[in-house]
Design a protein around this motif. Structure first.
Motif, PDB file in Angstrom:
ATOM      1  N   UNK A   1     -11.259  32.029   0.764  1.00  0.00           N
ATOM      2  CA  UNK A   1     -11.897  32.920   1.737  1.00  0.00           C
ATOM      3  C   UNK A   1     -13.204  33.479   1.196  1.00  0.00           C
ATOM      4  N   UNK A   2     -13.234  33.740  -0.087  1.00  0.00           N
ATOM      5  CA  UNK A   2     -14.454  34.293  -0.679  1.00  0.00           C
ATOM      6  C   UNK A   2     -15.468  33.164  -0.860  1.00  0.00           C
ATOM      7  N   UNK A   3     -16.342  33.026   0.136  1.00  0.00           N
ATOM      8  CA  UNK A   3     -17.322  31.960   0.053  1.00  0.00           C
ATOM      9  C   UNK A   3     -18.639  32.494   0.604  1.00  0.00           C
ATOM     10  N   UNK A   4     -19.753  31.970   0.086  1.00  0.00           N
ATOM     11  CA  UNK A   4     -21.042  32.511   0.537  1.00  0.00           C
ATOM     12  C   UNK A   4     -21.304  32.125   1.994  1.00  0.00           C
ATOM     13  N   UNK A   5     -22.195  32.866   2.674  1.00  0.00           N
ATOM     14  CA  UNK A   5     -22.409  32.628   4.113  1.00  0.00           C
ATOM     15  C   UNK A   5     -22.823  31.183   4.399  1.00  0.00           C
ATOM     16  N   UNK A   6     -22.340  30.689   5.536  1.00  0.00           N
ATOM     17  CA  UNK A   6     -22.662  29.304   5.892  1.00  0.00           C
ATOM     18  C   UNK A   6     -22.975  29.221   7.381  1.00  0.00           C
ATOM     19  N   UNK A   7     -23.544  28.087   7.791  1.00  0.00           N
ATOM     20  CA  UNK A   7     -23.944  27.871   9.183  1.00  0.00           C
ATOM     21  C   UNK A   7     -23.402  26.528   9.670  1.00  0.00           C
ATOM     22  N   UNK A   8     -23.263  26.441  10.999  1.00  0.00           N
ATOM     23  CA  UNK A   8     -23.008  25.144  11.605  1.00  0.00           C
ATOM     24  C   UNK A   8     -24.379  24.540  11.872  1.00  0.00           C
ATOM     25  N   UNK A   9     -24.591  23.329  11.411  1.00  0.00           N
ATOM     26  CA  UNK A   9     -25.929  22.736  11.513  1.00  0.00           C
ATOM     27  C   UNK A   9     -25.877  21.446  12.327  1.00  0.00           C
ATOM     28  N   UNK A  10     -27.005  21.166  13.007  1.00  0.00           N
ATOM     29  CA  UNK A  10     -27.094  19.927  13.787  1.00  0.00           C
ATOM     30  C   UNK A  10     -28.412  19.227  13.484  1.00  0.00           C
ATOM     31  N   UNK A  11     -28.462  17.956  13.837  1.00  0.00           N
ATOM     32  CA  UNK A  11     -29.698  17.197  13.751  1.00  0.00           C
ATOM     33  C   UNK A  11     -30.696  17.794  14.758  1.00  0.00           C
ATOM     34  N   UNK A  12     -32.000  17.811  14.426  1.00  0.00           N
ATOM     35  CA  UNK A  12     -32.984  18.405  15.351  1.00  0.00           C
ATOM     36  C   UNK A  12     -32.999  17.746  16.734  1.00  0.00           C
ATOM     37  N   UNK A  13     -32.477  16.538  16.857  1.00  0.00           N
ATOM     38  CA  UNK A  13     -32.441  15.870  18.172  1.00  0.00           C
ATOM     39  C   UNK A  13     -31.464  16.538  19.136  1.00  0.00           C
ATOM     40  N   UNK A  14     -30.557  17.362  18.594  1.00  0.00           N
ATOM     41  CA  UNK A  14     -29.551  18.000  19.454  1.00  0.00           C
ATOM     42  C   UNK A  14     -30.174  19.205  20.151  1.00  0.00           C
ATOM     43  N   UNK A  15     -30.116  19.219  21.483  1.00  0.00           N
ATOM     44  CA  UNK A  15     -30.751  20.301  22.243  1.00  0.00           C
ATOM     45  C   UNK A  15     -29.929  21.585  22.259  1.00  0.00           C
ATOM     46  N   UNK A  16     -28.604  21.465  22.085  1.00  0.00           N
ATOM     47  CA  UNK A  16     -27.740  22.640  22.193  1.00  0.00           C
ATOM     48  C   UNK A  16     -28.075  23.651  21.099  1.00  0.00           C
TER      49      UNK A  16
ATOM     50  N   UNK B   1     -13.837  24.092  -0.679  1.00  0.00           N
ATOM     51  CA  UNK B   1     -13.744  25.486  -0.199  1.00  0.00           C
ATOM     52  C   UNK B   1     -14.516  25.729   1.097  1.00  0.00           C
ATOM     53  N   UNK B   2     -15.671  25.097   1.246  1.00  0.00           N
ATOM     54  CA  UNK B   2     -16.455  25.300   2.461  1.00  0.00           C
ATOM     55  C   UNK B   2     -15.730  24.710   3.681  1.00  0.00           C
ATOM     56  N   UNK B   3     -15.087  23.562   3.478  1.00  0.00           N
ATOM     57  CA  UNK B   3     -14.336  22.947   4.589  1.00  0.00           C
ATOM     58  C   UNK B   3     -13.152  23.836   4.996  1.00  0.00           C
ATOM     59  N   UNK B   4     -12.479  24.383   3.977  1.00  0.00           N
ATOM     60  CA  UNK B   4     -11.325  25.246   4.246  1.00  0.00           C
ATOM     61  C   UNK B   4     -11.779  26.481   5.032  1.00  0.00           C
ATOM     62  N   UNK B   5     -12.885  27.096   4.567  1.00  0.00           N
ATOM     63  CA  UNK B   5     -13.384  28.306   5.230  1.00  0.00           C
ATOM     64  C   UNK B   5     -13.853  28.000   6.647  1.00  0.00           C
ATOM     65  N   UNK B   6     -14.599  26.922   6.808  1.00  0.00           N
ATOM     66  CA  UNK B   6     -15.088  26.534   8.130  1.00  0.00           C
ATOM     67  C   UNK B   6     -13.920  26.277   9.095  1.00  0.00           C
ATOM     68  N   UNK B   7     -12.921  25.521   8.642  1.00  0.00           N
ATOM     69  CA  UNK B   7     -11.777  25.189   9.499  1.00  0.00           C
ATOM     70  C   UNK B   7     -11.080  26.458   9.972  1.00  0.00           C
TER      71      UNK B   7
END
Lengths: 149, 428
Positions: free
Chosen positions: A28-43, A78-84
């Motif tokens: 749980x103790x993990x530094x801040x993260x973001x969901x990222x997409x390729x620039x082609x994604x408009x959403x 750890x990042x996958x665990x936190x994201x999930x």
């Protein structure tokens, strides 16, 4: 007869629950993260149910028709665990069994696994329609950040 | 850590490696040619045909597993497991490929070889092979169609029942996933419709199809008719379907599955059997709760089995009933334990087999072949994401799911017996 045997099972489970510390909670103790997409994604934003469907490999296209390409880190990263847990509200073992069911019944495909944040950044930046996740310190202008509604 | 690096190879097929190696070789040759400007101009060579780019969404996966089983008494399960050395006669090998040439279109196929005692000799067969077209896909719902050979959607596990990594234990709860009806319910050729709707109240999905069951071969005949006869089985139009409801991303899962599988018998020359028909109608209710460390699963099945117009034997119509409760506990991501109680009766109206045994003198003492109650405890060790070891112990009262092929002399069977098994499995 049946009830007795199951009660035994539950007591055993209960003892295990109380008696054993689970190392995964460290993740749980993990530094801040973001969901990222390729620039082609408009959403720019996405409902949580769609994010779950994407990482559950059941939603295959962005609204404009582009194919979605999903990138994840290994199950125990750890990042996958936190994201999930935090973004999808599921446990990594659930994702793994969902992907296995799709792959081995032919009704879907597994996501691409990357082995490092550097690889995640490079693959998401260079693959049209890609989505993944990255710690803020590893993110740069080559990828877009996606907000969850 | 080094073992982890294998997973990045997951999608690279031997084909991909050849294509990459070949193009690298061609490139290096042409690069060398560029470095020799003093040579006279060669006459224009015919250009090599361009290698097609490997579709980057081609995925290849596979698995291989080997088990060892040891059982008490004379009760054989998957080979001569009651012998002093046990049985290694349980092996599963599979290879599958899938690709999406269009975002709405997927092709998938899996070849499988399963060795499991006398009933499954390990021949390679097409497990599934179909095209999947997503007719509609929106933010919250989708609708599609599948054509070809699909796995029959029954309960939580039938679709992937031969893949060790997807099972909760070495042996699936035999009450519901036993081998006699396995042949009828494994997969079928036809058309499936599927759909899904996602909302804050949970995800509802369904799949339903019109199919022809796979019934050719001596194994299917032995499983359905209990022996070899001069005639053969023929598939008839059958129906299959399942509705799933997942709450909170699968924390709670429910499913209802129902199928009606129809088979006819075509008598051969001098056959004692007439042109009869068999109808298998399973109905399964499934429920699961998934927490971080533990999962609870239960399924209940009501199986109607009808035999009609065979002439030599009276028509039969009976309901089998089975259910199990299962708890899985994850000590760590690598270590997992399982406890299960699993019960089956062949005829719901005769749960102890007493009526059945009293019908004929030859059935005296064989009432235990009409039920089975199995207590299972097991351990799973994920050594790496690709390699898994398992061990489990069964204490069983009843012999209903023991195969007559592995146990030709039913009279030798013990009612109460134990089974121990170890499995190693690799996947990529």
């Amino acid at each position: 007869m049946i009830t007795k045997k199951n009660t035994g099972g539950f007591i055993l489970l209960l003892c295990l629950l109380l008696g054993i510390n689970y190392p995964i909670s460290m993740a749980w103790a993990i530094e801040p993260y973001e969901i990222v997409t390729n620039p082609s994604v408009n959403e720019k934003t996405l409902p949580k149910s769609s994010l779950r469907a994407i990482f559950g490999m059941r939603l295959h296209t962005w609204p404009d028709g582009t194919a979605i390409r999903v990138f994840v880190m290994p199950d125990d990263a750890p990042l996958h665990v936190a994201f999930s847990k935090e973004k999808l509200n599921v446990f990594p073992y659930q994702l793994r069994s969902t992907w296995d069911r799709l792959v081995f019944s032919g009704t879907g495909q597994a996501p691409d696994t990357v082995m490092s944040p550097e690889e995640m950044l490079a693959r998401v930046a260079n693959t049209p329609g890609a989505i993944g996740y990255l710690t803020k310190s590893k993110t740069d202008g080559r990828v877009n950040v996606l907000e969850i509604k | 850590m080094s073992s982890r690096s294998n997973s990045c190879m997951r999608k690279h097929s031997p084909g991909a490696i050849i294509v990459i190696a070949l193009s690298a070789l061609l490139w290096s040759l042409s690069a060398q040619a560029d470095k020799l400007p003093t040579l006279p101009m060669l006459p224009k060579l015919p250009t090599l045909p361009k290698l097609p780019p490997l579709p980057h969404n081609l995925q290849i996966h596979g698995f291989a597993s080997q088990s060892w089983l040891m059982s008490s008494g004379n009760n054989n399960f998957f080979g001569k497991s009651s012998s002093d050395s046990g049985s290694f006669d349980f092996r599963e090998l599979g290879l599958n490929a899938s690709m999406r040439p269009l975002t709405r279109l997927q092709f998938s196929a899996q070849m499988l070889s399963r060795t499991a005692g006398e009933g499954s000799p390990g021949n390679v067969r097409l497990d599934f092979g179909f095209m999947d077209y997503t007719y509609f896909s929106g933010e919250s719902s989708q609708l599609g169609i599948r054509l070809g050979r699909m796995k029959t959607p029954l309960g939580f596990y039938n679709d992937t029942r031969d893949v060790p990594f997807t099972r909760p234990s070495i042996l699936l709860p035999q009450s519901i996933y036993f081998d006699r009806t396995r042949k009828l319910a494994l997969a079928a050729d036809g058309v499936h419709l599927y759909g899904e709707h996602r909302s804050d109240l949970g995800d509802v999905s369904f799949q339903a199809g019109v199919v022809r069951p796979l019934v050719l071969g001596a194994e299917a005949e032995a499983a359905v008719l209990g022996g070899q006869f001069p005639g053969h089985l023929a598939p008839e139009i059958s129906y299959t379907g399942r509705v799933n409801y997942d709450l909170d991303g699968g924390r709670i899962r429910f499913a209802v599955s129902a199928s009606q599988l129809n088979i006819s018998y075509v008598p051969g020359a001098g056959d004692i059997l007439q042109a009869g028909s068999v109808r298998f109608t399973p109905l399964i209710f499934s429920a699961q709760y998934n927490a971080e460390r533990w999962s609870l699963t239960s399924e209940y099945a009501l199986r109607r089995l009808e035999y009609n117009n065979f002439g030599a034997t009276p028509n039969m119509d009976f309901y089998g009933e089975s259910y199990y409760f299962q708890g899985v506990y994850r000590f760590t991501p690598e270590w997992e334990g399982i406890v299960r109680y699993d019960a089956q009766v062949t005829d719901k109206d005769d749960p102890h087999g007493k009526k059945w045994a009293a019908e004929r003198p030859s059935r005296a003492g064989l009432a235990h072949t009409r039920f089975a109650k199995d207590i299972t405890v097991g351990l799973r060790w994920n050594i790496t994401p690709e390699f898994m070891l398992r061990a489990e112990y069964h204490h069983v009262n009843g012999t209903a799911w023991l195969s007559t092929l592995d146990n030709p002399n039913t009279g030798d069977l013990s009612q109460r017996w134990n089974l121990f098994s170890i499995l190693g499995s690799y996947r990529f």
